[in-house]
Design a protein around this motif. Sequence first.
Motif, short mmCIF file in Angstrom:
data_model
loop_
_atom_site.label_atom_id
_atom_site.label_comp_id
_atom_site.label_asym_id
_atom_site.label_seq_id
_atom_site.Cartn_x
_atom_site.Cartn_y
_atom_site.Cartn_z
N GLN A 62 0.83 -0.89 -0.06
CA GLN A 62 0.15 0.44 -0.27
C GLN A 62 0.96 1.44 0.07
N ARG A 63 1.91 0.87 0.94
CA ARG A 63 2.41 2.15 1.46
C ARG A 63 3.71 2.31 -0.67
N GLU A 64 4.20 1.64 -1.16
CA GLU A 64 4.65 1.47 -2.53
C GLU A 64 3.42 2.22 -3.27
N LYS A 65 2.53 1.73 -3.21
CA LYS A 65 0.81 2.97 -4.43
C LYS A 65 1.60 3.88 -4.29
N GLU A 66 1.68 4.23 -2.90
CA GLU A 66 0.99 5.33 -2.80
C GLU A 66 2.45 6.57 -2.60
N ALA A 67 3.31 6.10 -2.63
CA ALA A 67 4.90 6.51 -2.76
C ALA A 67 5.22 6.51 -4.35
N MET A 68 3.64 6.18 -5.49
CA MET A 68 4.57 6.67 -6.95
C MET A 68 3.37 7.82 -7.19
#
Length: 195
Positions: free
Chosen positions: A189-195
């Motif tokens: 979820q964090r990785e998706k938000e960081a994109m």
Amino acid sequence: MCAPGGGGGGGGGGGVPARGQAGAAAEPAEFIRRAHEFKSQGAQCYKDKKFREAIGKYHRALLELKGLLPAPGEQERDSPAAPPPGRLSEEQSKTVEAIEIDCYNSLAACLLQAELVNYERVKEYCLKVLKKEGENFKALYRSGVAFYHLGDYDKALYYLKEARTRQPTDTNVIRYIQLTEMKLSRCSQREKEAM
């Protein structure tokens, strides 16, 4: 009772003489016997919740065995005939390996009881067990727990799922799998938000 020394009678105040002093004169069977004795004392200390003492006993057991097993690759060069003097028979080798597996598994269990757990060391001991006995449920579970607390959730999930295939209803395994999956979903979820 959790025996403080190396057993009764015979040995000097320090218990077992250093390996160098005993030299080649001591038979492998004697080292194995002493290792088994220390392992048993460690188990009693663990039952008595004296985890630091238990760790010491398991380490002493492993020290007794050190050098009894040939280095990797050494067995292939030797002929499969009777072992040369001072070498282990097949039965003795199996006994040594079983004691080592028990000691490393028990060391991991003791470390997990500590107030501040050294998960790196727990992982190290469990992986030693799994190298010799890849199906070992306790080592699989404890490896998963160690990797979880070290933040390597992919490896944690791998070991925990392997443990679950051995004991599908174990509630601790199921709970750690759930915790690990939650961590992994948060990470993605964090990785998706960081994109």
